[in-house]
Design an enzyme around this catalytic site. Structure first.
Site, PDB file in Angstrom:
ATOM      1  N   GLU A   1      10.363  64.211  -7.727  1.00  0.00           N
ATOM      2  CA  GLU A   1      10.752  64.530  -9.097  1.00  0.00           C
ATOM      3  C   GLU A   1      10.269  65.926  -9.483  1.00  0.00           C
ATOM      4  O   GLU A   1       9.466  66.547  -8.775  1.00  0.00           O
ATOM      5  CB  GLU A   1      10.162  63.462 -10.041  1.00  0.00           C
ATOM      6  CG  GLU A   1      10.480  63.611 -11.504  1.00  0.00           C
ATOM      7  CD  GLU A   1      11.964  63.565 -11.832  1.00  0.00           C
ATOM      8  OE1 GLU A   1      12.676  64.510 -11.444  1.00  0.00           O
ATOM      9  OE2 GLU A   1      12.410  62.612 -12.495  1.00  0.00           O
TER      10      GLU A   1
ATOM     11  N   ARG B   1       7.352  54.872  -6.048  1.00  0.00           N
ATOM     12  CA  ARG B   1       8.395  54.185  -6.809  1.00  0.00           C
ATOM     13  C   ARG B   1       9.758  54.332  -6.141  1.00  0.00           C
ATOM     14  O   ARG B   1      10.596  53.437  -6.248  1.00  0.00           O
ATOM     15  CB  ARG B   1       8.425  54.685  -8.259  1.00  0.00           C
ATOM     16  CG  ARG B   1       8.725  56.163  -8.456  1.00  0.00           C
ATOM     17  CD  ARG B   1       8.427  56.564  -9.901  1.00  0.00           C
ATOM     18  NE  ARG B   1       8.794  57.921 -10.259  1.00  0.00           N
ATOM     19  CZ  ARG B   1       7.985  58.971 -10.200  1.00  0.00           C
ATOM     20  NH1 ARG B   1       6.735  58.818  -9.754  1.00  0.00           N
ATOM     21  NH2 ARG B   1       8.399  60.167 -10.591  1.00  0.00           N
TER      22      ARG B   1
ATOM     23  N   HIS C   1      15.266  55.617  -8.731  1.00  0.00           N
ATOM     24  CA  HIS C   1      14.363  54.475  -8.557  1.00  0.00           C
ATOM     25  C   HIS C   1      14.490  53.471  -9.705  1.00  0.00           C
ATOM     26  O   HIS C   1      15.039  53.775 -10.772  1.00  0.00           O
ATOM     27  CB  HIS C   1      12.916  54.957  -8.455  1.00  0.00           C
ATOM     28  CG  HIS C   1      12.443  55.668  -9.684  1.00  0.00           C
ATOM     29  ND1 HIS C   1      12.051  55.006 -10.831  1.00  0.00           N
ATOM     30  CD2 HIS C   1      12.323  56.981  -9.963  1.00  0.00           C
ATOM     31  CE1 HIS C   1      11.706  55.876 -11.753  1.00  0.00           C
ATOM     32  NE2 HIS C   1      11.866  57.093 -11.257  1.00  0.00           N
ATOM     33  N   GLY C   2      13.941  52.286  -9.501  1.00  0.00           N
ATOM     34  CA  GLY C   2      13.922  51.250 -10.528  1.00  0.00           C
ATOM     35  C   GLY C   2      12.881  51.534 -11.603  1.00  0.00           C
ATOM     36  O   GLY C   2      12.060  52.455 -11.484  1.00  0.00           O
TER      37      GLY C   2
ATOM     38  N   GLY D   1       7.017  62.578 -13.282  1.00  0.00           N
ATOM     39  CA  GLY D   1       7.002  63.749 -12.406  1.00  0.00           C
ATOM     40  C   GLY D   1       6.398  63.435 -11.053  1.00  0.00           C
ATOM     41  O   GLY D   1       6.779  62.479 -10.394  1.00  0.00           O
TER      42      GLY D   1
ATOM     43  N   ASN E   1       7.811  54.269 -17.088  1.00  0.00           N
ATOM     44  CA  ASN E   1       9.075  54.204 -17.827  1.00  0.00           C
ATOM     45  C   ASN E   1       8.906  53.265 -19.026  1.00  0.00           C
ATOM     46  O   ASN E   1       9.314  53.586 -20.142  1.00  0.00           O
ATOM     47  CB  ASN E   1      10.213  53.675 -16.959  1.00  0.00           C
ATOM     48  CG  ASN E   1      10.686  54.616 -15.879  1.00  0.00           C
ATOM     49  OD1 ASN E   1      11.150  54.172 -14.840  1.00  0.00           O
ATOM     50  ND2 ASN E   1      10.598  55.921 -16.083  1.00  0.00           N
TER      51      ASN E   1
END
Length: 192
Positions: free
Chosen positions: A82, A61, A10-11, A23, A16
């Site tokens: 995730e 996301r 994902h972006g 997670g 981030n």
């Protein structure tokens, strides 16, 4: 018949940017993350790559990233989620233990490493057995890395390369075997 899997991270997300562990918890794509996904989408368009089917993790996301890459219908799949980091979710990345994580997170309500690797690997095997010839699956950084490790013995591609946001792992799939062909990290320097 050889099939092709494009497994994509994902972006960039708000977590981030804030250096937080995501997670199974989620945070939205940033403006930069949306632009990263659009650049990845242009990679596929410029190379005339079309998909027979598309899949995304059930995390927002991942599905939001896929929707920037293509407007085709897709299926959301829990098995592409995730790593479950347990009580470390949404905490600072500075709390992560040194790599490799192993089963560290299982002691805090998360998943064991090989349990996680098996979940992602079985999910992608099932997808490729039922899917068309060219498949896009949007997932997550650790999910991509663990899947790559699961099939490291079939590939000569350097596994140490960084898996940045919106990186693409190109796999060939034949006779129930995945072979990593290429790791594509895009140049996002124009977004800085």
């Amino acid at each position: 018949m050889t099939k092709t899997l494009y497994l994509m991270r994902h972006g960039e997300t708000l977590f981030n940017q804030q250096k937080k562990i995501q997670g199974w918890c989620d945070s939205p794509l940033t403006e930069k993350g949306i632009k990263q996904a659009q650049i990845a989408g242009n990679y596929f368009k410029d190379d005339a790559i079309t998909f027979d089917s598309a899949y995304a993790s059930t995390s927002e996301r991942a599905s939001d990233t896929l929707e920037q890459v293509t407007d085709m219908p897709y299926k959301r799949v829990k098995g592409l989620k995730e790593w479950n980091f347990g009580r470390f979710e949404s905490e600072s990345e500075s709390l992560n233990p040194p790599l490799p994580y192993g089963d560290f997170f299982a002691g805090y309500g998360g998943e064991e490493e090989f349990q996680f690797r098996e979940r992602v690997s079985e999910t992608l095997m099932d997808i490729m057995k039922e899917a068309g010839e060219t498949v896009l699956a949007v997932s997550h950084g650790a999910a991509c890395r663990q899947f790559m490790r699961n099939w490291a013995h079939t590939s000569e591609v350097d596994q140490k390369e960084r898996l940045g946001n919106c990186c693409i792992l190109k796999f060939e799939f034949e006779h129930d075997t995945f072979t990593l062909i290429e790791i594509i990290n895009h140049d996002f320097s124009s977004l800085e």
